[in-house]
Write a protein that holds these residues in place. Structure first.
Motif, mmCIF file in Angstrom:
data_model
loop_
_atom_site.group_PDB
_atom_site.id
_atom_site.type_symbol
_atom_site.label_atom_id
_atom_site.label_comp_id
_atom_site.label_asym_id
_atom_site.label_seq_id
_atom_site.Cartn_x
_atom_site.Cartn_y
_atom_site.Cartn_z
ATOM 1 N N VAL A 92 -19.405 -50.234 -114.952
ATOM 2 C CA VAL A 92 -20.789 -49.895 -115.286
ATOM 3 C C VAL A 92 -20.862 -48.382 -115.437
ATOM 4 O O VAL A 92 -20.407 -47.649 -114.547
ATOM 5 N N SER A 93 -21.429 -47.922 -116.561
ATOM 6 C CA SER A 93 -21.488 -46.488 -116.839
ATOM 7 C C SER A 93 -22.931 -46.021 -116.945
ATOM 8 O O SER A 93 -23.791 -46.733 -117.483
ATOM 9 N N ASN A 107 -31.724 -37.258 -123.161
ATOM 10 C CA ASN A 107 -31.417 -38.679 -123.331
ATOM 11 C C ASN A 107 -30.679 -39.172 -122.095
ATOM 12 O O ASN A 107 -30.106 -38.384 -121.336
ATOM 13 N N ALA A 108 -30.707 -40.495 -121.896
ATOM 14 C CA ALA A 108 -30.004 -41.130 -120.783
ATOM 15 C C ALA A 108 -29.529 -42.501 -121.242
ATOM 16 O O ALA A 108 -30.138 -43.119 -122.123
ATOM 17 N N TYR A 109 -28.418 -42.981 -120.649
ATOM 18 C CA TYR A 109 -27.880 -44.271 -121.035
ATOM 19 C C TYR A 109 -27.314 -45.010 -119.836
ATOM 20 O O TYR A 109 -26.959 -44.411 -118.819
ATOM 21 N N VAL A 110 -27.224 -46.322 -119.963
ATOM 22 C CA VAL A 110 -26.539 -47.179 -119.010
ATOM 23 C C VAL A 110 -25.829 -48.256 -119.830
ATOM 24 O O VAL A 110 -26.365 -48.734 -120.835
ATOM 25 N N SER A 111 -24.604 -48.622 -119.432
ATOM 26 C CA SER A 111 -23.845 -49.597 -120.208
ATOM 27 C C SER A 111 -23.004 -50.476 -119.302
ATOM 28 O O SER A 111 -22.617 -50.075 -118.191
ATOM 29 N N GLN A 133 -24.748 -51.241 -124.486
ATOM 30 C CA GLN A 133 -25.390 -50.016 -124.001
ATOM 31 C C GLN A 133 -26.883 -49.995 -124.294
ATOM 32 O O GLN A 133 -27.339 -50.422 -125.357
ATOM 33 N N TYR A 134 -27.644 -49.480 -123.321
ATOM 34 C CA TYR A 134 -29.066 -49.182 -123.514
ATOM 35 C C TYR A 134 -29.244 -47.677 -123.370
ATOM 36 O O TYR A 134 -28.727 -47.071 -122.424
ATOM 37 N N GLN A 135 -29.961 -47.087 -124.320
ATOM 38 C CA GLN A 135 -30.159 -45.639 -124.300
ATOM 39 C C GLN A 135 -31.598 -45.313 -124.652
ATOM 40 O O GLN A 135 -32.228 -45.975 -125.489
ATOM 41 N N MET A 136 -32.119 -44.289 -124.021
ATOM 42 C CA MET A 136 -33.468 -43.813 -124.330
ATOM 43 C C MET A 136 -33.476 -42.294 -124.274
ATOM 44 O O MET A 136 -32.600 -41.671 -123.655
ATOM 45 N N GLY A 137 -34.473 -41.693 -124.941
ATOM 46 C CA GLY A 137 -34.543 -40.244 -124.920
ATOM 47 C C GLY A 137 -35.693 -39.712 -125.752
ATOM 48 O O GLY A 137 -36.511 -40.471 -126.304
ATOM 49 N N THR A 147 -26.115 -36.278 -129.464
ATOM 50 C CA THR A 147 -26.314 -36.275 -128.018
ATOM 51 C C THR A 147 -25.045 -35.762 -127.343
ATOM 52 O O THR A 147 -23.933 -36.056 -127.782
ATOM 53 N N VAL A 148 -25.217 -35.001 -126.286
ATOM 54 C CA VAL A 148 -24.112 -34.499 -125.462
ATOM 55 C C VAL A 148 -24.420 -34.882 -124.024
ATOM 56 O O VAL A 148 -25.434 -34.432 -123.470
ATOM 57 N N ASN A 149 -23.553 -35.714 -123.424
ATOM 58 C CA ASN A 149 -23.859 -36.307 -122.129
ATOM 59 C C ASN A 149 -22.737 -36.096 -121.125
ATOM 60 O O ASN A 149 -21.558 -36.014 -121.491
#
Length: 367
Positions: A55-56, A82-86, A100-104, A259-261
């Motif tokens: 899980v990321s 932005n933020a993500y979870v996968s 992956q789900y991402q929002m921002g 995006t840079v995360n």
């Protein structure tokens, strides 16, 4: 057009997914390439030596890079977030998949050309988005690394390519039209999540194996929306009104986001290693090198060969074979005609005879 592109990518996968080898019993394991002749063994969770789920989570900056209204304007960067979870599944040591789900939110600026731009001034826009995507993950380090595994490695270069759907809301404010109707068409857009919001993304990531449970990754993704309105310029390219033609500032038809995360991957499972860090070829190389450097402990003919017949006394059934006699694999002197006289002394090797006559039939005269 985007719907046609989506179908062209997914339909071949549907057809090729039907290419399977049928089995006749529940214990059979199909293997198309071996035609059933290979020694195919069952591979399940109990047979694995590594983990393959993770899980990321992560987050960072969002920059509208290639669009009419941009986050970099007049030499300044007006970055968003932005933020993500996968949920990640490693298919092999070189390839994995992530849901992956991402929002921002991104912040943009731009100015119309000519007199309209002078009157409206520099417009400010923002884009709030949500995305659901499927990402393919290629581990370039495992793909290219072909050396011995004496030194454990902790860095890995990854490449990403995926597609998905997004929903977003945009708003643009300037010193002209917006002061009269700040939330009316076409300066505001509310795009619902669906097929019409199909997008493609690609990028690279550098991972560090922090421990057997956690990886740290610096990742950069380039999101190609395929939409002219993603930057907040409105939902029409040519409105017929120069005062609101923000989508004509340049010739781009797709507003693209960078995006840079910085993220963390939590590796799930009880095994000490994860498949993303477990190259089977590296393991094979290590075992080969280990065997090459291990001294041989096997002693051949520990008891020697007393009769020098070429058969070790460890398994010689006749340790006193006469010198020069031919022997079988058990060290017993050969007697082809089974008359009790070994071939070494038998004058008639192929015809049985008594011992008194040197193995020849009675009446045989010797010269």
């Amino acid at each position: 057009m985007k719907l046609g592109l989506l179908l062209s990518l997914t339909l071949p996968l549907v057809f090729y997914a039907q290419d399977q080898t049928p089995v006749s019993a529940k214990n059979d394991y199909p293997n198309t390439f071996s035609s059933g002749s290979a020694n195919v063994q069952k591979f399940d969770n109990s047979a694995r030596r590594f983990n393959d789920w993770a899980v990321s989570v992560g987050g960072g900056a969002a920059i509208m890079l290639h669009s009419d209204l941009r986050s970099i304007y007049d030499g300044k960067i007006n970055e968003g977030w932005n933020a993500y979870v996968s949920l990640d599944k490693q298919i092999s040591h070189t390839f994995g998949l992530s849901l992956q789900y991402q929002m921002g939110k991104s912040n943009q600026q731009g100015q119309l050309p000519g007199a309209e731009g002078v009157k409206a001034g520099v417009a400010n826009a923002w884009t709030k988005y949500q995305q659901i995507s499927l990402l393919g993950d290629v581990n370039f380090s495992n793909l290219l690394r072909r050396v011995d595994n004496n030194s454990p490695y902790r860095w890995a270069l990854h490449g990403y390519l995926g597609m998905g759907f997004q929903g977003y809301e945009t708003l643009l404010l300037d010193n002209d039209v917006s002061q009269y109707a700040p939330r009316t068409f076409p300066i505001a857009v509310d795009q619902k999540l669906g097929v019409a919001s199909f997008f493609v993304q690609t990028g690279v990531g550098l991972k560090y194996n922090l421990s057997k449970l956690v990886d740290v990754e610096l990742r950069s993704m380039y999101i190609m929306s395929g939409d002219e309105e993603f930057d907040g310029g409105g939902d029409l390219r040519e409105t017929g009104h120069p005062r609101i033609n923000y989508n004509l500032i340049n010739d781009s038809y797709s507003d693209n986001l960078l995006t840079v995360n910085l993220g963390l991957s939590f590796k799930l499972g009880k095994h000490p290693s994860h498949l993303a860090w477990h190259d089977p070829l590296q393991e094979a190389y290590y075992k080969t090198k280990f065997l090459e450097e291990t001294p041989s402990d096997i002693v051949v003919c520990e008891k020697g060969d007393q009769d020098n017949d070429g058969v070790c006394d460890d398994w010689d059934r006749q340790v006193d074979t006469p010198a020069g006699a031919r022997v079988d694999g058990a060290g017993v002197a050969l007697d082809m005609d089974l008359d009790g006289v070994i071939d070494l002394y038998d004058k008639c090797v192929t015809v049985p005879g008594p011992v008194e006559n040197n193995g020849c039939p009675a009446g045989t005269v010797f010269k």
